[in-house]
Design an enzyme around this catalytic site. Sequence first.
Site, mmCIF file in Angstrom:
data_model
loop_
_atom_site.group_PDB
_atom_site.id
_atom_site.type_symbol
_atom_site.label_atom_id
_atom_site.label_comp_id
_atom_site.label_asym_id
_atom_site.label_seq_id
_atom_site.Cartn_x
_atom_site.Cartn_y
_atom_site.Cartn_z
ATOM 1 N N THR A 178 0.798 -1.225 0.000
ATOM 2 C CA THR A 178 0.000 0.000 0.000
ATOM 3 C C THR A 178 0.835 1.281 0.000
ATOM 4 O O THR A 178 0.302 2.356 -0.274
ATOM 5 C CB THR A 178 -0.941 -0.009 1.228
ATOM 6 O OG1 THR A 178 -1.916 1.015 1.096
ATOM 7 C CG2 THR A 178 -0.157 0.194 2.520
ATOM 8 N N TYR A 179 2.127 1.205 0.277
ATOM 9 C CA TYR A 179 2.948 2.415 0.325
ATOM 10 C C TYR A 179 3.030 3.044 -1.059
ATOM 11 O O TYR A 179 3.546 2.444 -2.004
ATOM 12 C CB TYR A 179 4.351 2.118 0.839
ATOM 13 C CG TYR A 179 4.435 1.679 2.281
ATOM 14 C CD1 TYR A 179 3.371 1.839 3.160
ATOM 15 C CD2 TYR A 179 5.599 1.103 2.780
ATOM 16 C CE1 TYR A 179 3.451 1.436 4.478
ATOM 17 C CE2 TYR A 179 5.696 0.697 4.107
ATOM 18 C CZ TYR A 179 4.615 0.863 4.950
ATOM 19 O OH TYR A 179 4.703 0.451 6.260
ATOM 20 N N SER A 180 2.503 4.258 -1.162
ATOM 21 C CA SER A 180 2.479 4.996 -2.433
ATOM 22 C C SER A 180 1.881 4.157 -3.557
ATOM 23 O O SER A 180 2.367 4.157 -4.686
ATOM 24 C CB SER A 180 3.884 5.480 -2.811
ATOM 25 O OG SER A 180 4.382 6.379 -1.857
#
Length: 326
Positions: free
Chosen positions: A60-62
């Site tokens: 989900t990071y960036s």
Amino acid sequence: MEYVKFGGTGLEVSKICLGCMTFGEPGRGNHSWTQAEEPSRALIRQALEAGINFLDTANTYSDGSSEEIVGRAIRDFSRRDEIVLATKVFNRMRPGPNGAGLSRKAIFDEIDNSLKRLGTDYVDLYQIHRFDPTTPIEETLEALHDVVKAGKARYIGASSMHAWQFAKMIYTSRANGWTPFVSMQDHLNLLYREEEREMLPFCQDQKIAVIPWSPLARGRLTRDYDEKTARSETDEFGKTLYQQAEDADRAIIGVVGDLAKKHGVSRAQIATAWILQKSAVTAPIIGASKSGHIDDAVGALSVKLSAEDVAALEEPYVPHRVEGFK
């Protein structure tokens, strides 16, 4: 660099883990303060050259951009077998049904998507980012076991949840002969110590690695209490974490500053040294947006706090309600 066994496993990791949430193309995802690819690559390379072999990211990071940047950097700057690479699953990656959570479908889809973005055949540590109350834990645990048996992950871990939930999942895995969790990534720092009540003793008893996130309290422990930064002003999740005990937080941050002067080191090194001296902790996850952040993290390994130092840092703390996963 110092290395340590990862909980009860034979895996060896650096005592500093590089957190990769800071790395991601600006404009992708919810964070406006992430680093674009070139500055991210420079920081990853610096960490690897300092001996850090443990990198933690998440799908989900960036919106997956972090995984893409980390994967390319590893291929360019290191050998894959020298790196302990961790990622996560749970948070929403697309709208609509099955775009988030810990169902068998979501886990199978997301491990393949993460491997594609990372450009690797496997991750060393595959973690559930949060507990999923909408999916039977047996479904989640058997799916994670199958991911390991398929060779797509070497170990599995978990992140912030109640200790009773973690214990239930661990014992369900053992009862069914499924791959057990070997690590807990939880919220722990001088401003938030609620994990000391149950989670840390449980993990220590069960030989489960502990890799705390936000060991510097989103940077609050590295500066004066009233000082603001671009990240602190735009980090909406971070704003929810440290609003309960202003007087106690101000006092703790003051002690961090005093001890930094006493030892002739940075505040970040004092805060990191405090978490490193906790016997249950394996490796704190350090985010970096500047070269000095990595220098501070590595330098903290040489900072030795006395019992009096630790007592002074801990004395102002007051109980908090649970934050970080509810």
